[in-house]
Design a protein around this motif. Structure first.
Motif, PDB file in Angstrom:
ATOM      1  N   SER A  99      -9.599  -1.960   7.917  1.00  0.00           N
ATOM      2  CA  SER A  99      -8.368  -3.416   7.601  1.00  0.00           C
ATOM      3  C   SER A  99      -9.110  -3.298   5.425  1.00  0.00           C
ATOM      4  O   SER A  99     -10.242  -2.617   5.324  1.00  0.00           O
ATOM      5  CB  SER A  99      -8.859  -4.078   8.275  1.00  0.00           C
ATOM      6  OG  SER A  99     -10.272  -4.602   7.828  1.00  0.00           O
ATOM      7  N   ALA A 100      -7.771  -3.146   5.431  1.00  0.00           N
ATOM      8  CA  ALA A 100      -7.600  -3.497   3.709  1.00  0.00           C
ATOM      9  C   ALA A 100      -6.339  -3.586   3.208  1.00  0.00           C
ATOM     10  O   ALA A 100      -5.381  -4.164   3.922  1.00  0.00           O
ATOM     11  CB  ALA A 100      -8.042  -1.847   2.827  1.00  0.00           C
ATOM     12  N   ARG A 101      -6.615  -4.792   2.149  1.00  0.00           N
ATOM     13  CA  ARG A 101      -5.033  -5.017   1.274  1.00  0.00           C
ATOM     14  C   ARG A 101      -4.740  -3.820   0.671  1.00  0.00           C
ATOM     15  O   ARG A 101      -5.370  -3.078   0.083  1.00  0.00           O
ATOM     16  CB  ARG A 101      -5.805  -6.054   0.370  1.00  0.00           C
ATOM     17  CG  ARG A 101      -5.865  -7.500   1.283  1.00  0.00           C
ATOM     18  CD  ARG A 101      -6.051  -9.379   0.472  1.00  0.00           C
ATOM     19  NE  ARG A 101      -7.681  -8.803  -0.557  1.00  0.00           N
ATOM     20  CZ  ARG A 101      -7.392  -8.495  -2.538  1.00  0.00           C
ATOM     21  NH1 ARG A 101      -6.285  -8.393  -2.708  1.00  0.00           N
ATOM     22  NH2 ARG A 101      -8.308  -8.895  -2.626  1.00  0.00           N
ATOM     23  N   ILE A 102      -3.715  -3.763   0.403  1.00  0.00           N
ATOM     24  CA  ILE A 102      -2.970  -3.163  -0.614  1.00  0.00           C
ATOM     25  C   ILE A 102      -2.344  -3.739  -1.639  1.00  0.00           C
ATOM     26  O   ILE A 102      -2.237  -4.397  -1.487  1.00  0.00           O
ATOM     27  CB  ILE A 102      -2.134  -2.383   0.083  1.00  0.00           C
ATOM     28  CG1 ILE A 102      -2.144  -2.049   1.428  1.00  0.00           C
ATOM     29  CG2 ILE A 102      -1.180  -1.396  -1.084  1.00  0.00           C
ATOM     30  CD1 ILE A 102      -1.295  -0.759   1.903  1.00  0.00           C
ATOM     31  N   GLU A 103      -3.637  -3.559  -2.510  1.00  0.00           N
ATOM     32  CA  GLU A 103      -3.414  -3.666  -4.143  1.00  0.00           C
ATOM     33  C   GLU A 103      -1.739  -4.424  -4.201  1.00  0.00           C
ATOM     34  O   GLU A 103      -0.963  -2.971  -4.148  1.00  0.00           O
ATOM     35  CB  GLU A 103      -4.223  -2.748  -5.125  1.00  0.00           C
ATOM     36  CG  GLU A 103      -4.391  -3.974  -7.399  1.00  0.00           C
ATOM     37  CD  GLU A 103      -4.649  -3.146  -7.430  1.00  0.00           C
ATOM     38  OE1 GLU A 103      -5.632  -3.332  -7.573  1.00  0.00           O
ATOM     39  OE2 GLU A 103      -4.081  -1.738  -7.460  1.00  0.00           O
ATOM     40  N   GLY A 104      -1.670  -5.149  -4.489  1.00  0.00           N
ATOM     41  CA  GLY A 104       0.001  -5.985  -5.196  1.00  0.00           C
ATOM     42  C   GLY A 104       1.236  -6.293  -4.752  1.00  0.00           C
ATOM     43  O   GLY A 104       2.176  -6.324  -3.906  1.00  0.00           O
ATOM     44  N   GLU A 105       0.489  -6.264  -2.738  1.00  0.00           N
ATOM     45  CA  GLU A 105       1.032  -6.636  -1.465  1.00  0.00           C
ATOM     46  C   GLU A 105       0.306  -7.543  -0.703  1.00  0.00           C
ATOM     47  O   GLU A 105      -0.566  -8.024  -1.239  1.00  0.00           O
ATOM     48  CB  GLU A 105       1.425  -5.915  -0.522  1.00  0.00           C
ATOM     49  CG  GLU A 105       1.870  -3.839  -0.714  1.00  0.00           C
ATOM     50  CD  GLU A 105       2.217  -3.644  -0.277  1.00  0.00           C
ATOM     51  OE1 GLU A 105       1.986  -3.147   0.791  1.00  0.00           O
ATOM     52  OE2 GLU A 105       2.516  -1.855  -0.232  1.00  0.00           O
ATOM     53  N   ASP A 106       0.652  -8.878   0.243  1.00  0.00           N
ATOM     54  CA  ASP A 106       0.415  -9.593   0.517  1.00  0.00           C
ATOM     55  C   ASP A 106       0.131  -8.993   2.252  1.00  0.00           C
ATOM     56  O   ASP A 106       1.223  -8.481   3.091  1.00  0.00           O
ATOM     57  CB  ASP A 106       1.409 -10.475   1.202  1.00  0.00           C
ATOM     58  CG  ASP A 106       1.505 -11.711  -0.448  1.00  0.00           C
ATOM     59  OD1 ASP A 106       0.685 -12.014  -1.036  1.00  0.00           O
ATOM     60  OD2 ASP A 106       2.541 -12.159  -0.482  1.00  0.00           O
ATOM     61  N   GLY A 107      -1.250  -9.794   3.002  1.00  0.00           N
ATOM     62  CA  GLY A 107      -1.549  -9.640   4.352  1.00  0.00           C
ATOM     63  C   GLY A 107      -2.358  -8.579   4.302  1.00  0.00           C
ATOM     64  O   GLY A 107      -2.538  -7.874   3.180  1.00  0.00           O
ATOM     65  N   VAL A 108      -3.006  -7.776   5.591  1.00  0.00           N
ATOM     66  CA  VAL A 108      -3.699  -6.713   6.010  1.00  0.00           C
ATOM     67  C   VAL A 108      -3.543  -5.362   6.218  1.00  0.00           C
ATOM     68  O   VAL A 108      -2.525  -5.392   7.442  1.00  0.00           O
ATOM     69  CB  VAL A 108      -4.428  -7.351   6.717  1.00  0.00           C
ATOM     70  CG1 VAL A 108      -5.504  -6.062   7.344  1.00  0.00           C
ATOM     71  CG2 VAL A 108      -5.117  -8.508   6.320  1.00  0.00           C
ATOM     72  N   ALA A 109      -3.466  -3.867   5.532  1.00  0.00           N
ATOM     73  CA  ALA A 109      -3.169  -2.936   6.699  1.00  0.00           C
ATOM     74  C   ALA A 109      -4.128  -2.007   7.240  1.00  0.00           C
ATOM     75  O   ALA A 109      -5.180  -2.060   6.967  1.00  0.00           O
ATOM     76  CB  ALA A 109      -2.747  -1.658   5.482  1.00  0.00           C
ATOM     77  N   LEU A 110      -3.792  -1.529   7.976  1.00  0.00           N
ATOM     78  CA  LEU A 110      -4.765   0.117   8.741  1.00  0.00           C
ATOM     79  C   LEU A 110      -4.479   0.527   7.992  1.00  0.00           C
ATOM     80  O   LEU A 110      -3.708   1.583   8.536  1.00  0.00           O
ATOM     81  CB  LEU A 110      -4.485  -0.822   9.820  1.00  0.00           C
ATOM     82  CG  LEU A 110      -4.944  -1.931  11.237  1.00  0.00           C
ATOM     83  CD1 LEU A 110      -4.148  -2.019  12.354  1.00  0.00           C
ATOM     84  CD2 LEU A 110      -5.848  -2.660   9.880  1.00  0.00           C
ATOM     85  N   PHE A 111      -6.533   1.245   7.817  1.00  0.00           N
ATOM     86  CA  PHE A 111      -5.929   3.392   7.200  1.00  0.00           C
ATOM     87  C   PHE A 111      -6.668   3.624   8.403  1.00  0.00           C
ATOM     88  O   PHE A 111      -7.834   3.070   8.769  1.00  0.00           O
ATOM     89  CB  PHE A 111      -6.272   3.228   5.919  1.00  0.00           C
ATOM     90  CG  PHE A 111      -5.368   2.514   4.923  1.00  0.00           C
ATOM     91  CD1 PHE A 111      -4.910   3.370   4.381  1.00  0.00           C
ATOM     92  CD2 PHE A 111      -5.749   1.218   4.915  1.00  0.00           C
ATOM     93  CE1 PHE A 111      -3.666   2.628   3.192  1.00  0.00           C
ATOM     94  CE2 PHE A 111      -4.844   0.449   3.579  1.00  0.00           C
ATOM     95  CZ  PHE A 111      -4.454   1.685   2.584  1.00  0.00           C
TER      96      PHE A 111
END
Length: 375
Positions: free
Chosen positions: A170-182
């Motif tokens: 789980s990580a934040r993408i710089e410049g975006e709100d919320g959490v992404a999954l890689f």
């Protein structure tokens, strides 16, 4: 909720009883605790042959497309045998996240590998200072760079990571709100980990991601749905853990029931003493209450996130307290000797203690349940 077992559930429980009765017990548990990954690769291969790893995997990926109820019942059987295989991390959580991935072709490929036992997955989500029940906050950052991402951050208590070849991060993408999954390879350059054993013999790792370069298709779920998918996956993981706890409690009661009939004082079995009978009665009731709350969580698993989380926390509270009562009374019934490695009850004690702490303990779930009542 239908309490009658389906054909597939009957088949699963029959196969589990046959296999796990042959490969369990104090000597087996002690042997596996000393093994590199904490479990036997040969038995993991037997899980594959019996179709257990394919249970929640879609038919399109070669799976059985089973339900969360099927998974829970199988995990009750795994809990009775104190199975330490990374079933929950890989099969329950990993398959659920992959089924929600935006790249369907890649997801089906990995799901097929889970079903055949060639892929093991671990969730890297918890971080120092973060609330254990939070799914929408992450200090780990993924910086977009041309057709790739550069991942940096630290994760702690990554359950089953030492035996996993892929990590769901789980990580934040710089410049975006919320959490992404890689999806990140465990041996990729920039990934370093420190593995260790938990008190029950299962394995975990603390992992650092130092400017790990990921291809664009490593993004499984974007920031618009990442937290929701992660919450669903962790809740399903918790249901499977609760299933294992229920199985462990029922097995512990059986162990204690046999012991109080064998152990004698003053020329009679201690099971004839009224004080011991009261303790055993409390343990029996607690185990049944725990199973009922597991069913309660299952009945609410498809509701909206707030209602689902409240039902799950209520179940975690009851099952956690039942596990403490049964394991502690089991040690007491054994006169304290149960804490040693020679007695099965000590192994159940450590497993139940560990399950209660994973993904939020009793106190944290009580807080979340209270918040749901007064929201």
């Amino acid at each position: 909720m239908d309490f009658a077992k389906s054909d597939i559930q009957t088949m699963l429980l029959d196969s589990a009883e046959r296999l796990l009765s042959e490969t369990s017990g104090v000597e087996y548990w002690r042997e596996q605790r000393e093994s590199p990954n904490g479990f036997a690769a040969a038995r993991w291969a037997q899980f594959v042959e019996l179709g257990w790893l394919a249970l929640p995997v879609p038919e399109a990926a070669g799976g059985l497309d089973g339900s969360i109820e099927d998974v829970a019942l199988l995990n009750v059987a795994l809990g009775k045998a104190l199975a330490k295989e990374p079933y929950i991390s890989t099969v329950v959580l990993g398959s659920h996240v992959l089924k929600q991935a935006t790249n369907e072709g890649l997801a089906l490929e990995f799901l097929g590998e889970i079903a055949t036992g060639s892929l093991r997955v671990a969730l890297a989500h918890q971080e120092n200072g973060a609330h254990p029940l939070s799914v929408d906050v992450a200090g780990t950052i993924a910086r977009p760079s041309a057709d790739s991402y550069v991942l940096s951050g630290d994760k702690i208590m990554v359950l089953d990571a030492p035996s996993a070849s892929q990590l769901i991060v789980s990580a934040r993408i710089e410049g975006e709100d919320g959490v992404a999954l890689f999806l990140v390879s465990a041996d990729q350059e920039g990934v370093t980990s420190e593995g260790y054993s938990l008190i029950d013999g299962t394995r975990a790792s603390d992992i650092r991601f130092a400017d790990v370069v990921l291809p664009a298709d490593a993004l499984l779920v974007g920031t618009n749905h990442g937290a929701a998918v992660l919450g669903e996956a962790i809740d399903r993981m918790s249901i499977a853990l609760m299933g294992q706890a229920v199985g462990a409690m029922e097995a512990a009661n059986k162990v204690c029931g046999a012991y109080v009939q064998e152990r004698k004082q003053f020329g009679v079995a201690i099971g004839s003493f009224q004080a011991i009978q009261h303790i055993m009665a409390d343990m029996f009731v607690a185990a049944h209450q725990a199973r009922s709350m597991l069913y309660h969580a299952l009945a609410n698993v498809d509701l909206d996130p707030v209602a689902r989380s409240a039902a799950l926390s209520a179940a975690r509270i009851v099952i956690g307290e039942a596990g403490q009562l049964i394991s502690r009374n089991g040690i007491q019934v054994h006169g304290g000797y149960g804490l040693t490695d020679e007695y099965a009850i000590g192994h159940y004690f450590r497993r139940l203690m560990c399950i209660e702490k994973l993904f939020g303990d009793i106190t944290l779930h009580a807080e979340r349940f209270g918040d749901s009542l007064f929201a």
